[in-house]
Design an enzyme around this catalytic site. Structure first.
Site, PDB file in Angstrom:
ATOM      1  N   SER A 703      -3.269 -20.323  11.788  1.00 50.28           N
ATOM      2  CA  SER A 703      -2.890 -18.971  11.372  1.00 50.28           C
ATOM      3  C   SER A 703      -1.690 -18.939  10.434  1.00 50.28           C
ATOM      4  O   SER A 703      -1.326 -17.866   9.943  1.00 50.28           O
ATOM      5  CB  SER A 703      -2.597 -18.105  12.598  1.00 50.28           C
ATOM      6  OG  SER A 703      -1.516 -18.638  13.336  1.00 50.28           O
ATOM      7  N   LYS A 746       2.247 -11.456  18.319  1.00 51.64           N
ATOM      8  CA  LYS A 746       2.868 -11.684  17.017  1.00 51.64           C
ATOM      9  C   LYS A 746       3.570 -10.428  16.513  1.00 51.64           C
ATOM     10  O   LYS A 746       4.651 -10.504  15.920  1.00 51.64           O
ATOM     11  CB  LYS A 746       1.813 -12.150  16.026  1.00 51.64           C
ATOM     12  CG  LYS A 746       1.252 -13.536  16.344  1.00 51.64           C
ATOM     13  CD  LYS A 746       0.175 -13.962  15.378  1.00 51.64           C
ATOM     14  CE  LYS A 746      -0.341 -15.366  15.702  1.00 51.64           C
ATOM     15  NZ  LYS A 746      -1.393 -15.814  14.779  1.00 51.64           N
TER      16      LYS A 746
END
Length: 821
Positions: A703, A746
């Site tokens: 990611s 996140k």
């Protein structure tokens, strides 16, 4: 100090019993004399009693009596606790006594030996200071000679009853008993017997004030008769206890003899009775037919074996296990959904998904009555309440709770048990947990299921496949039991920090519920509602001693902890509470108020910065977002481009997947160099060095692709990205941005770091609907589907020069809200 019955000076520490002597007829009693108040004691005529005298007024009265004719008037107080009695605190009738002996002690007190002579009544008080002096009216004894028949009968009955009391164990001196047996005067007999009984003050004073001999003796006989009845019951209890003890000892001795005889003769009658008793227990255990047949088969083997055979103990242990496991016993479910919802809300904040799933299960169970228990797997970072949630679920459902930790389990036999052929074999931990629960439908928590290991002893995760399959666990077979056991009614709840380490076959059998980390607002509410009250109770302080302000809680969250859960937060709160408890224990008065200003006095300097991002953007630095087992975090990805041969260097403990992401990003940049405003030849002569700080911490995952590409372009162009921009997303060689996981964590990390704009993949747009608004409040979220759109969001529109031909307009979707609240 009080005047009360004390030890005689001549007898040391042994209490001297009252003596009875004939009163000297030569003593002349006047009508005035000193008065000595007594508490807890009534002196009768003809009694000889030792007394301890400590009050100064009383000692003065003794001195006055010794100056005259050694006579003193003894009268009892109404209330023994009165330290300095007045004339209204004393009874009117007492006993004129003579001081036989007196001894003064070094501490100024006195010990005397007095003999009662005659009853007297106070006519008037002559003085009260420095001691009591009174004028008396002597109360003569009524002469009852010759005795009437009723009175003589009462005298004989009283003597016999008194003798019976002594025979039953009433402690009376032989001298008193001898005098009582020879007395014919009913009044004197009543006084002697009454002085030998353990009477209360009221009863003793009543005897003293009863002048009529017949009435006095009748009252004493009534008390004596009740005392004899009590002694008879006491004697009966003692005899029964002694008899029972003797019988028990005799039975034990005979049983030991019988056991020895049976062992010598090989007689099995005793074992047959025991095995028959076990068969009766088997019938009542509610075992299935197949299980009952197996147990009876093993009992038949046990009956045929010699008691000293090696396998006898093994079979007996097996049968005991089969009887102790719950086959039909089950707890009744509480199917009151509002009450269950209230319990879950009381114990845990948020966690709405798992609460809703439990309420759904209860609702279906209420409608269907019978259904297979679901297999839930709670996945989330440490400290978010996964394990404690299991206890709350059990409490809400009214079921027993069993917890089994799977961390570090590597032996398959831990799950399925050992076969009985092994020495010291036992059932597996599943069956042991069922025995511990005592019911066939507990809430069974399998903690840390992602920490299971596998080695040469077997694979425990494979052994769990049957346990955690609702279609198979109704006939779970433990190697030790060797018979099927129904686990379909058990509500299994597994917990894990990460779902990836769980084998796919095992994960497929469970319903996974993802638990995310808490925001600062949620942590603050949890601390106020749960953590602070719990730590105050554990450390022994209350609201009178301690107060923790909301500002202090917020500062602990931001500057002293860095976690997704609340364990560290609770530890820090506990540390503050302990320091306050120390002050309270040392005698500090008042209430200690801990605020954000004085927090450092209790916890020291802050350990973490409230905002971890840099205030100004720098060339070659991009902010990425990571998802770790302990929650979300930000990564500063640094790239340096220097003259060289076009090599790529990767540092910072990067994993293979993250290295491949960096290589893919560089290949994409080289393939699109012109459209990005770069000279292709210059890229081939630049050495690219990618470094992720905190080099000792391993990092991996795809990611970070967008962040690495952005940092490389920034370094090659010499242009910094926009300030306070973070990004996440996997990139391909063709420039597509693929979706990522852990979006909520996140975003929480970005919010903690003060990020104002977050770039995410467009295919994660649906995940935004499940994220609370307070998480995204104050953060601009932009969704992108390719690298060009991501670069526009990171560097600004037209910041990279001319766009490539055929490129689509930015497809970013922005979610804007107000300032962070």
């Amino acid at each position: 100090m009080s005047e009360e019955k004390k030890n005689s000076p001549e007898t040391g520490n042994e209490e001297r019993p009252p003596e009875v002597q004939e009163n000297s007829s030569g003593v002349e009693i006047g009508d005035t004399m000193p008065l000595l108040p007594l508490r807890d004691l009534v002196v009768f005529p003809y009694m000889i009693v030792p007394l301890a005298v400590a009050r100064q007024n009383s000692i003065r009265a003794l001195d006055e009596a010794l100056k005259e004719n050694r006579l003193i008037f003894l009268v009892a107080q109404h209330k023994a606790e009165v330290e300095d009695p007045g004339r209204d605190d004393l009874h009117q009738l007492g006993t004129v006594s003579v001081i036989v002996r007196m001894l003064k002690t070094p501490d100024g007190n006195a010990r005397i030996l007095v003999q009662g002579l005659q009853r007297a009544r106070i006519r008037e008080f002559l003085q009260t200071e420095p001691f009591f002096s009174v004028r008396l009216d002597l109360v003569p004894e009524e002469v009852t000679q010759p005795l009437t028949i009723p009175l003589e009968a009462m005298v004989r009955t009283t003597r016999e009853t008194f003798l019976r009391a002594v025979q039953l164990g009433k402690p009376v001196s032989p001298e008193v008993l001898g005098v009582a047996e020879g007395i014919q005067d009913p009044g004197r007999l009543a006084d002697i017997v009454g002085s030998s009984l353990d009477l209360g003050m009221e009863a003793a004073q009543h005897i003293l004030e009863t002048i009529n001999p017949f009435e006095r003796l009748s009252y004493v006989h009534e008390i004596l008769d009740r005392e004899v009845k009590v002694l008879e019951v006491q004697q009966k209890i003692q005899d029964q206890t002694k008899e029972e003890l003797s019988r028990t000892q005799k039975e034990y001795y005979l049983r030991q003899q019988m056991k020895t005889i049976q062992q010598e003769l090989g007689d099995k009658n005793g074992r047959e009775e025991e095995i028959q008793e076990i068969r009766e227990r088997v019938k009542k255990a509610g075992m299935p037919a197949e299980v009952r047949e197996e147990v009876n088969k093993q009992l038949d083997r046990l009956a045929r074996m010699h008691p000293d055979a090696a396998e006898t103990a093994t079979l007996r242990t097996y049968v005991e296990w089969m009887l102790e496991i719950p086959w039909k016993k089950a707890t009744k479910d509480h199917l009151d959904l509002p009450a269950a919802e209230r319990i879950l809300d009381e114990d845990h904040y948020d966690l709405e998904k798992v609460k809703e799933r439990i309420l759904e299960y209860l609702g279906v169970l209420k409608l269907r009555k019978e259904m297979k228990g679901p297999i839930l797997c709670l996945v989330g970072p440490p400290g978010v309440g996964k394990t404690s949630l299991g206890r709350s679920i059990a409490r809400a459902m009214g079921r027993e709770f069993v917890r089994m930790s799977l961390g570090g389990v590597r032996d398959e036999a831990e799950i399925r048990g050992h076969r009985r052929t092994y020495v010291g074999a036992l059932p597996g931990r599943i069956i042991q947990g069922m025995k511990q629960a005592g019911s066939r439908n507990p809430v069974f928590m399998l903690d840390e299921i992602d920490k299971l290991g596998a080695d040469f002893r077997g694979d425990p995760s494979s052994a769990l496949l049957e346990v955690l399959d609702p279609e198979q666990n109704q006939s779970f077979r433990d190697h030790y039991l060797g018979v099927p056991y129904d686990l379909s009614s058990v509500l299994f709840i597994a917990t894990a920090n990460l779902a990836d380490p769980i084998p796919q076959a095992l994960r497929d059998r469970m319903e996974t519920i993802q638990l995310s980390g808490y925001t600062a607002v949620e942590k603050s509410r949890i601390a106020v509602r749960y953590l602070v009250p719990r730590q105050m109770e554990r450390n022994g302080i209350s609201e009178k001693n301690f107060s923790l302000s909301n500002g202090a809680i917020d500062r602990i969250i931001q500057e002293y902890t860095m976690e997704a859960g609340v364990r560290s937060l609770e530890r820090e709160i506990g540390s503050v509470c302990r320091k306050v408890a120390k002050k309270v224990a040392m005698g500090k008065k008042g209430r200690t108020v801990v605020t954000a200003r004085n927090l450092e006095k209790y916890l020291g300097a802050p350990r973490f910065q409230g905002v971890v991002r840099e205030e100004e953007a720098r060339v070659g630095v991009a902010i990425g977002l990571a998802w770790t087992p302990v929650g979300g975090d930000t990564l500063n990805i640094e790239v340096s481009a220097v003259q060289g041969k076009g090599s790529l260097t990767l540092t910072g403990s990067l994993g293979d997947v993250m290295k491949e992401s960096a290589q893919a990003a560089l290949s994409y940049i080289r393939s699109r160099a012109k459209s990005l405003g770069l000279v292709p030849q210059n890229i081939l002569t630049r050495d690219i060095h990618v470094h992720v700080p905190s080099g000792a911490t391993p990092k991996d995952g795809p990611s970070a692709g967008v962040a690495i590409a952005s940092a490389m372009i920034s370094a090659l162009l010499g242009k910094p990205p926009l300030p306070a921009v973070a990004m996440t997303g996997e990139i391909t060689l063709t420039g597509r941005v693929l979706p990522i996981g852990g979006l909520r964590e996140k975003l929480l990390a970005a919010k903690r770091a003060g990020i104002k704009r977050v770039v995410i993949p467009a295919r994660n747009r649906a995940d935004l609907k499940e994220i609370p608004s307070y998480v995204t409040r104050g953060v601009e979220i932009m969704t992108v589907s390719n690298v060009d759109e991501a670069l526009e969001a990171v560097f600004g529109k037209d910041a990279l020069g001319k766009k490539p031909k055929g490129s689509a307009k930015t497809g970013s979707v922005r979610k804007r809200t107000g300032d962070a609240g």
